[in-house]
Design an enzyme around this catalytic site. Structure first.
Site, PDB file in Angstrom:
ATOM      1  CG  ASN A 132      28.670  29.508  48.217  1.00 43.58           C
ATOM      2  OD1 ASN A 132      28.114  29.929  49.228  1.00 43.58           O
ATOM      3  ND2 ASN A 132      28.945  28.223  48.052  1.00 43.58           N
ATOM      4  CB  ILE A 133      25.070  32.006  43.424  1.00 45.81           C
ATOM      5  CG1 ILE A 133      24.841  33.180  44.372  1.00 45.81           C
ATOM      6  CG2 ILE A 133      23.800  31.646  42.657  1.00 45.81           C
ATOM      7  CD1 ILE A 133      24.607  34.510  43.674  1.00 45.81           C
ATOM      8  CD  GLU A 134      26.629  24.613  45.521  1.00 46.46           C
ATOM      9  OE1 GLU A 134      27.618  24.332  46.201  1.00 46.46           O
ATOM     10  OE2 GLU A 134      25.600  23.889  45.484  1.00 46.46           O
TER      11      GLU A 134
ATOM     12  CB  CYS B  59      33.366  32.299  44.609  1.00 46.79           C
ATOM     13  SG  CYS B  59      34.108  30.825  43.866  1.00 46.79           S
TER      14      CYS B  59
ATOM     15  CD  GLU C 191      35.650  34.020  48.081  1.00 42.17           C
ATOM     16  OE1 GLU C 191      34.531  33.556  47.715  1.00 42.17           O
ATOM     17  OE2 GLU C 191      36.613  33.295  48.356  1.00 42.17           O
TER      18      GLU C 191
ATOM     19  CB  CYS D 117      38.813  29.559  44.202  1.00 36.75           C
ATOM     20  SG  CYS D 117      37.911  30.723  43.144  1.00 36.75           S
TER      21      CYS D 117
ATOM     22  CB  CYS E 149      37.915  34.488  44.436  1.00 37.03           C
ATOM     23  SG  CYS E 149      36.239  33.895  44.130  1.00 37.03           S
TER      24      CYS E 149
END
Length: 139
Positions: free
Chosen positions: A45-47, A56, A58, A94, A97
């Site tokens: 995941n990359i915020e 996300c 996925e 989620c 995804c």
């Protein structure tokens, strides 16, 4: 997917958490996507400070695979938990995804949510996204 592939996928998802960029939540997620060709694409995941721009794990894995010309997927394993800790619970995909996976997944596509190599749950995407909206819905 045989048992060796499954174990490899579980391990790859757990290891992929190290690729996550989570300076805000510190909740790291790793995903490992298995293609029909037997390749595994990993994602973390990359915020982003603007949370809506966060991606996300996925989707990161799916987008990497699709950008490399892969479109036929068999399974995905997902592991998540607080940074620096082993997963305490299962990290389910989620809704967004699930929809992205639905775009490329067949009826037999498997979703494995992982706490450890020996502690995971396995579902079909249909179980996680019943009555999903796919390309056939708009043809």
């Amino acid at each position: 997917m045989d048992e060796n592939q499954k174990k490899k996928l579980l391990m790859e998802a757990l290891e992929a958490r190290a690729m996550a960029y989570t300076p805000y939540s510190h909740y790291t997620v790793g995903a490992a996507l298995l293609t029909a060709e037997g390749e595994i694409y990993r994602g973390g995941n990359i915020e982003n400070a603007s949370y809506g721009a966060t991606n996300c794990a996925e989707r990161t894995a799916v987008f990497k695979a699709v950008s490399e010309g892969r479109r036929d997927f068999l399974a995905i394993a997902i592991a998540g938990g607080m940074e620096g800790q082993e997963p305490a619970d299962y990290a389910y995909p989620c809704g967004i995804c699930r929809q992205v996976l639905r775009e490329f997944a067949g009826k037999d596509f498997r979703v494995l949510v992982v706490r450890s190599i020996s502690d995971y749950r396995e579902y079909t995407l249909e179980e996680l996204l019943p009555h999903g909206f796919g390309g056939e819905s708009i043809q």
